[in-house]
Structures are given as structure tokens and as C-alpha cells.
Design a protein around this motif. Structure first.
Motif, PDB file in Angstrom:
ATOM      1  N   CYS A  45       7.227 -15.076  61.766  1.00 38.77           N
ATOM      2  CA  CYS A  45       6.722 -15.236  60.393  1.00 38.77           C
ATOM      3  C   CYS A  45       5.899 -14.030  59.956  1.00 38.77           C
ATOM      4  N   SER A  46       5.216 -13.397  60.890  1.00 37.82           N
ATOM      5  CA  SER A  46       4.371 -12.252  60.554  1.00 37.82           C
ATOM      6  C   SER A  46       5.178 -10.996  60.259  1.00 37.82           C
ATOM      7  N   GLY A  47       6.506 -11.029  60.531  1.00 34.37           N
ATOM      8  CA  GLY A  47       7.337  -9.852  60.305  1.00 34.37           C
ATOM      9  C   GLY A  47       7.435  -8.938  61.496  1.00 34.37           C
ATOM     10  N   LEU A  48       7.034  -9.430  62.674  1.00 37.15           N
ATOM     11  CA  LEU A  48       7.028  -8.562  63.858  1.00 37.15           C
ATOM     12  C   LEU A  48       8.438  -8.251  64.354  1.00 37.15           C
ATOM     13  N   GLY A  49       9.348  -9.248  64.302  1.00 33.83           N
ATOM     14  CA  GLY A  49      10.675  -8.985  64.840  1.00 33.83           C
ATOM     15  C   GLY A  49      11.589 -10.185  64.742  1.00 33.83           C
ATOM     16  N   ILE A  50      12.604 -10.214  65.607  1.00 34.65           N
ATOM     17  CA  ILE A  50      13.668 -11.220  65.606  1.00 34.65           C
ATOM     18  C   ILE A  50      13.521 -12.095  66.847  1.00 34.65           C
ATOM     19  N   ALA A  51      13.797 -13.402  66.691  1.00 29.67           N
ATOM     20  CA  ALA A  51      13.702 -14.310  67.833  1.00 29.67           C
ATOM     21  C   ALA A  51      14.651 -15.482  67.661  1.00 29.67           C
ATOM     22  N   ARG A  98      17.239 -43.570  74.513  1.00 28.25           N
ATOM     23  CA  ARG A  98      18.254 -43.475  73.457  1.00 28.25           C
ATOM     24  C   ARG A  98      18.259 -42.025  72.976  1.00 28.25           C
ATOM     25  N   LYS A  99      19.428 -41.411  72.958  1.00 30.03           N
ATOM     26  CA  LYS A  99      19.509 -40.034  72.496  1.00 30.03           C
ATOM     27  C   LYS A  99      19.244 -39.966  70.992  1.00 30.03           C
ATOM     28  N   LEU A 100      18.360 -39.052  70.601  1.00 27.12           N
ATOM     29  CA  LEU A 100      18.031 -38.874  69.192  1.00 27.12           C
ATOM     30  C   LEU A 100      18.855 -37.770  68.544  1.00 27.12           C
ATOM     31  N   MET A 101      18.914 -36.614  69.198  1.00 28.64           N
ATOM     32  CA  MET A 101      19.575 -35.469  68.592  1.00 28.64           C
ATOM     33  C   MET A 101      19.791 -34.383  69.639  1.00 28.64           C
ATOM     34  N   THR A 102      20.479 -33.326  69.224  1.00 31.35           N
ATOM     35  CA  THR A 102      20.612 -32.117  70.025  1.00 31.35           C
ATOM     36  C   THR A 102      19.982 -30.972  69.237  1.00 31.35           C
ATOM     37  N   ILE A 103      19.040 -30.289  69.862  1.00 32.02           N
ATOM     38  CA  ILE A 103      18.370 -29.147  69.235  1.00 32.02           C
ATOM     39  C   ILE A 103      19.082 -27.869  69.663  1.00 32.02           C
ATOM     40  N   ARG A 104      19.439 -27.037  68.695  1.00 33.53           N
ATOM     41  CA  ARG A 104      20.100 -25.772  68.989  1.00 33.53           C
ATOM     42  C   ARG A 104      19.235 -24.611  68.502  1.00 33.53           C
ATOM     43  N   TYR A 105      19.279 -23.543  69.260  1.00 38.15           N
ATOM     44  CA  TYR A 105      18.523 -22.341  68.909  1.00 38.15           C
ATOM     45  C   TYR A 105      19.389 -21.397  68.076  1.00 38.15           C
ATOM     46  N   HIS A 106      18.800 -20.848  67.009  1.00 40.52           N
ATOM     47  CA  HIS A 106      19.466 -19.858  66.165  1.00 40.52           C
ATOM     48  C   HIS A 106      18.575 -18.623  66.046  1.00 40.52           C
ATOM     49  N   VAL A 107      19.126 -17.570  65.476  1.00 30.45           N
ATOM     50  CA  VAL A 107      18.444 -16.274  65.438  1.00 30.45           C
ATOM     51  C   VAL A 107      17.794 -16.085  64.064  1.00 30.45           C
ATOM     52  N   PHE A 108      16.473 -15.890  64.060  1.00 28.75           N
ATOM     53  CA  PHE A 108      15.730 -15.809  62.806  1.00 28.75           C
ATOM     54  C   PHE A 108      14.893 -14.538  62.729  1.00 28.75           C
ATOM     55  N   ALA A 109      14.688 -14.099  61.494  1.00 31.04           N
ATOM     56  CA  ALA A 109      13.760 -13.009  61.178  1.00 31.04           C
ATOM     57  C   ALA A 109      13.208 -13.286  59.787  1.00 31.04           C
ATOM     58  N   SER A 110      12.084 -12.676  59.469  1.00 31.41           N
ATOM     59  CA  SER A 110      11.499 -12.862  58.145  1.00 31.41           C
ATOM     60  C   SER A 110      12.159 -11.917  57.141  1.00 31.41           C
ATOM     61  N   GLN A 111      12.082 -12.286  55.865  1.00 35.02           N
ATOM     62  CA  GLN A 111      12.578 -11.412  54.803  1.00 35.02           C
ATOM     63  C   GLN A 111      11.882 -10.063  54.854  1.00 35.02           C
ATOM     64  N   GLU A 112      10.586 -10.090  55.121  1.00 31.71           N
ATOM     65  CA  GLU A 112       9.811  -8.848  55.185  1.00 31.71           C
ATOM     66  C   GLU A 112      10.369  -7.908  56.252  1.00 31.71           C
ATOM     67  N   TYR A 113      10.653  -8.461  57.444  1.00 29.32           N
ATOM     68  CA  TYR A 113      11.177  -7.627  58.522  1.00 29.32           C
ATOM     69  C   TYR A 113      12.546  -7.058  58.155  1.00 29.32           C
ATOM     70  N   LEU A 114      13.421  -7.892  57.612  1.00 35.12           N
ATOM     71  CA  LEU A 114      14.781  -7.445  57.285  1.00 35.12           C
ATOM     72  C   LEU A 114      14.776  -6.398  56.179  1.00 35.12           C
ATOM     73  N   GLU A 115      13.866  -6.509  55.227  1.00 34.28           N
ATOM     74  CA  GLU A 115      13.777  -5.502  54.167  1.00 34.28           C
ATOM     75  C   GLU A 115      13.343  -4.150  54.723  1.00 34.28           C
ATOM     76  N   GLU A 116      12.516  -4.172  55.761  1.00 32.77           N
ATOM     77  CA  GLU A 116      12.019  -2.915  56.335  1.00 32.77           C
ATOM     78  C   GLU A 116      12.974  -2.316  57.355  1.00 32.77           C
ATOM     79  N   TYR A 117      13.619  -3.168  58.170  1.00 29.89           N
ATOM     80  CA  TYR A 117      14.423  -2.660  59.281  1.00 29.89           C
ATOM     81  C   TYR A 117      15.922  -2.916  59.124  1.00 29.89           C
ATOM     82  N   GLY A 118      16.322  -3.628  58.081  1.00 28.79           N
ATOM     83  CA  GLY A 118      17.729  -3.921  57.873  1.00 28.79           C
ATOM     84  C   GLY A 118      18.169  -5.175  58.615  1.00 28.79           C
ATOM     85  N   THR A 119      19.298  -5.713  58.200  1.00 24.64           N
ATOM     86  CA  THR A 119      19.830  -6.935  58.804  1.00 24.64           C
ATOM     87  C   THR A 119      20.938  -6.599  59.788  1.00 24.64           C
TER      88      THR A 119
END
Length: 261
Positions: free
Chosen positions: A185-191, A107-128
Motif C-alpha cells: 500500500c505504501s508503494g514500496l513494491g509488488i507482492a 465445514r469448509k468455508l472457502m479457498t483463499i488464493r494468492y494474487h500479485v498486487f502493486a499500488s497505483q503509485e508504484y506502477l505509475e513510477e516503475y511501470g506495469t
């Protein structure tokens, strides 16, 4: 006996194979016997991948056991191999592709989709980044080349917004989605990550909520012999209800990310 240790003789191997088959059939028979009780009770072994089982499934077992305290749940979380349901290695599986075996019910439960995430810490340092082309200036975290990825084109961030024959160079390659999540989560980058990993992590930002990457269909699977199992029926209905709540939370979080500051 051999120089490297002890191995079974040929009669020993035959006996091992026979006993293994007896054990599997006994587990299925005991499962069917349990279904004659009025209330769902007894052991229930659920197998899934390590990431999904740890990140989505285990977080919901508390509510399930509150409703069905007489069911004893075991989560069997493994990657790269699938436990054989028809041989009684598990009672039910959460799988990520459609099953073709005739003796399995799905029985199909759901569809999982991938989105692009970064931490607040990373975005504050490198911009969005404002669009996919801006990813050229950012550190990307992707799957390693030698990993059995859950979907095709799992490293789509390397070519999003640029020619496929000229991919970006990642800052880090990791051989598990949970490892990628921890690096973000550690602020290393975007994934690119599935929502089920980050639903309780408020520090992560969906950078491009309007853009989604590859998707995976998730199935609830069990052997035909357990079709009338009360334990499996209540688990199925519980998970379908949880999926509806999960979809609502995803929509709310996505709408919040899309709203102007």
C-alpha cells in the motif's frame, strides 16, 4: 520463593491443573445450557489468525450482530498457536488446514488464493510488468526465511518466470502478511497477497489476474459437544452466505482487472 521470583509448589501445580480442567468443563456446560433458549443468545468466542480475523472476519461482524443482537461475540485472534476447542478455550475456530481430531466438527468455508498486487503509485513510477519475466526489473516483497508461512512455496514470486535454482533477490522481507500488505500500500513494491486483505483497498491493482499462486482451504471448526448450538449454527450459515458474496466480489474485481483499458 526463588532468586528469580515465585513458582508453584508441586501441590500447587496439581491444584492449578485440576482447576483449569474444571473451568474448561464449566464453559462447555454453560454453552450447552444456553442452547435450550428459543433465540440464539449468549457469549460466542471465535478464534482465527490475526490477519484473517482482522482483514475478513471482523469486517463482517457488524452485519452478524445486527441480525443476532443477543449474541455477544469475542474475537480471539492469535498466530502460531491454536486455542484448544475441546478444552473450552474458544467455541468455534476458523482454521486453515483440515482437522484430524475425532471430537471436532468441520465445514469448509472457502479457498483463499494468492494474487500479485502493486499500488497505483508504484506502477505509475516503475511501470506495469506484462509477464512474470518482467518481475526481474521490479521490487518484490516476500515472507522472511524464519517465518512459519501459511502455505508451501509462499515466496513463489521469486521464481515465477525464472529457474527455481536462481531466485530473484527481494527488496523487503516481512514476517507477517499484514506487514506485506502495508508495504505494498505504501508503494514500496509488488507482492503476492490474498484477496481478503485488499477487497476494500481500491488503490491496489491485480497485475496478473490470470495467474494465481498457492491456495489455502479455510474451515469452520467447533467441538462435537456444541453440534446443536444455535449460536454456532447461525454463525455458520451467516459466514457461508458472506463467502458467496465475497466470491462474487472477487470475480467482479478480477474481471475488471482483466478488461483492456
Amino acid at each position: 520463593r526463588h532468586a528469580s521470583g515465585i513458582i508453584l509448589t508441586e501441590p500447587g501445580l496439581e491444584l492449578q491443573e485440576a482447576v483449569h480442567g474444571m473451568s474448561s468443563r464449566l464453559a462447555l456446560a454453560l454453552g450447552r445450557v444456553n442452547e435450550y433458549r428459543e433465540q440464539p443468545e449468549g457469549p460466542l468466542r471465535i478464534t482465527s489468525s490475526l490477519a484473517f480475523g482482522s482483514g475478513w472476519l471482523s469486517a463482517r461482524m457488524n452485519h452478524f450482530l445486527e441480525q443476532y443482537p443477543d449474541i455477544s461475540v469475542s474475537l480471539l485472534l492469535v498466530d502460531n498457536i491454536e486455542l484448544d476447542l475441546s478444552q473450552g478455550e474458544a467455541d468455534v475456530a476458523i482454521r486453515f488446514d483440515s482437522q484430524t481430531q475425532p471430537n471436532l466438527v468441520q465445514r469448509k468455508l472457502m479457498t483463499i488464493r494468492y494474487h500479485v498486487f502493486a499500488s497505483q503509485e508504484y506502477l505509475e513510477e516503475y511501470g506495469t510488468p506484462k509477464n512474470p519475466e518482467d518481475l526481474d526489473q521490479h521490487r518484490l516483497i516476500v515472507y522472511g526465511d524464519d517465518v512459519q508461512a501459511p502455505v508451501q512455496d509462499i515466496n513463489w514470486l521469486l521464481t515465477k518466470g525464472r529457474p527455481k535454482d536462481d531466485p530473484r533477490e527481494p527488496a523487503l522481507k516481512v514476517n507477517s502478511v499484514y506487514g506485506i500488505y502495508r508495504a505494498v500500500c505504501s508503494g514500496l513494491g509488488i507482492a503476492a497477497l490474498p484477496y481478503y486483505l485488499i477487497e476494500e483497498t481500491l488503490d491496489l491493482v491485480d497485475i496478473f489476474p490470470q495467474i494465481s499462486g498457492p491456495s489455502i482451504d479455510v474451515y469452520f471448526v467447533y467441538p462435537e459437544e456444541l453440534r446443536h448450538s444455535k449460536r454456532i449454527q447461525v454463525l455458520r450459515d451467516f459466514l457461508l452466505t458472506e463467502v458467496k458474496v465475497y466470491k462474487t466480489s472477487i470475480s467482479a474485481r478480477s474481471a475488471k482487472s482483466s478488461a483492456p483499458p
